[in-house]
Motif scaffolding. Structure first.
Motif, PDB file in Angstrom:
ATOM      1  N   SER A  30      26.438 -32.543  19.225  1.00 55.12           N
ATOM      2  CA  SER A  30      27.207 -31.520  18.121  1.00 55.12           C
ATOM      3  C   SER A  30      26.802 -31.507  16.727  1.00 55.12           C
ATOM      4  O   SER A  30      26.199 -30.465  16.024  1.00 55.12           O
ATOM      5  CB  SER A  30      28.163 -31.563  18.600  1.00 55.12           C
ATOM      6  N   GLY A  64      28.288 -29.178  26.447  1.00 61.31           N
ATOM      7  CA  GLY A  64      28.310 -29.393  24.988  1.00 61.31           C
ATOM      8  C   GLY A  64      27.936 -28.637  23.938  1.00 61.31           C
ATOM      9  O   GLY A  64      28.627 -28.328  23.161  1.00 61.31           O
ATOM     10  N   LYS A 187      22.363 -25.456  17.813  1.00 62.76           N
ATOM     11  CA  LYS A 187      23.172 -25.509  19.584  1.00 62.76           C
ATOM     12  C   LYS A 187      23.496 -24.744  20.340  1.00 62.76           C
ATOM     13  O   LYS A 187      23.227 -24.258  21.287  1.00 62.76           O
ATOM     14  CB  LYS A 187      24.558 -25.728  19.182  1.00 62.76           C
ATOM     15  N   SER A 223      31.403 -32.562  22.076  1.00 67.57           N
ATOM     16  CA  SER A 223      31.409 -31.738  21.097  1.00 67.57           C
ATOM     17  C   SER A 223      32.138 -30.667  20.814  1.00 67.57           C
ATOM     18  O   SER A 223      31.635 -30.370  18.866  1.00 67.57           O
ATOM     19  CB  SER A 223      30.150 -30.769  22.470  1.00 67.57           C
TER      20      SER A 223
END
Length: 257
Positions: A30, A64, A187, A223
């Motif tokens: 993350s 995640g 992400k 995460s």
């Protein structure tokens, strides 16, 4: 065959270790990417066949990347609607990569990627402009989607190591995003490429769903914590993690390929 519905002969303590490592991987991923450097060796250590390792890793890492995406969005560092075209083309690229990798040997990339990652690490160390502030954009969102989204998406489905770092670099250098916003966009695109590859693996019955879902719980926790810390500390945290991840990917590919 129902192998994907069970944990097979894995002892409870091994499953707990895998879940714990997934939590650590979620934290790392993350912030700077590279969580697969933790989970893939761990799944191989557990005695799972390589193809099922790759498939199951895509499942657990999807949790995640989705958690981090939602958290960056909530923090105001990401507006997914601005990147619809990039999401679509990243999905297509990753799906194509996951299909083609089953036909072509990807080992040649082991010889190329480490050098790129070392160059990125050097850049992260010495570039004074790598901050939380946005800069001038050098490429349109459409151009970014077509070249970077589809290109790196294909790479992630085909091979994978360093995908997060490539996305961050592209978002900083081409879209002019500050490192926090670049990480948020990374992400979103990571989740997209993970999902696309996962669907291909699932269609071939290679995903260990129960194990992947359990590890996914660990990913969610890691995460969330990592994206919270990255949102709070910005470049002071993200920059060193990116350096470490870049060097770790390089070493892994140099030594173990």
């Amino acid at each position: 065959m129902e192998h994907w519905l069970s944990l097979g002969s894995l002892p409870v303590e091994v499953v707990l270790v895998l879940v714990g490592l997934a939590m650590l991987a979620g934290w790392v991923d993350s912030i700077g990417g590279g969580g697969g450097l933790i989970t893939i060796p761990a799944l191989l250590w557990a005695g799972i066949p390589p193809v099922q390792v790759l498939a199951t890793n895509k499942l657990q890492s999807s949790f995640g990347s989705l958690t981090a995406t939602l958290n960056y969005t909530r923090q105001g560092l990401l507006k997914p609607s601005d990147y619809k075209v990039a999401v679509v083309l990243t999905f297509i690229g990753s799906a194509l990569g996951a299909l083609i990798v089953q036909q072509i040997d990807s080992s040649i990339l082991n010889k190329i990627i480490p050098f790129l990652m070392i160059l990125f690490a050097i850049y992260f160390i010495f570039a004074p402009a790598l901050t939380d502030q946005d800069r001038q954009r050098r490429m349109s969102h459409t151009g970014f989607a077509l070249i970077i989204g589809m290109g790196i998406g294909f790479y992630d489905g085909f091979f994978g190591p360093g995908t997060g770092t490539f996305f961050v670099m592209a978002a900083v250098l081409l879209l002019g995003l500050g490192i926090q916003r670049a990480t948020g966009l990374t992400k979103l695109l990571n989740f997209t490429s993970n999902l696309a590859a996962l669907m291909i693996f699932a269609a071939h019955g290679e995903v260990l769903w129960v194990l992947g879902l359990l590890m996914g719980l660990g990913q969610i926790v890691g995460s969330f914590l990592g994206s919270q810390m990255a949102s709070k500390h910005g470049a002071k945290l993200i920059r060193p993690v990116l350096v470490i991840v870049s060097l770790a990917v390089s070493i892994k590919l140099f030594v173990f390929s």
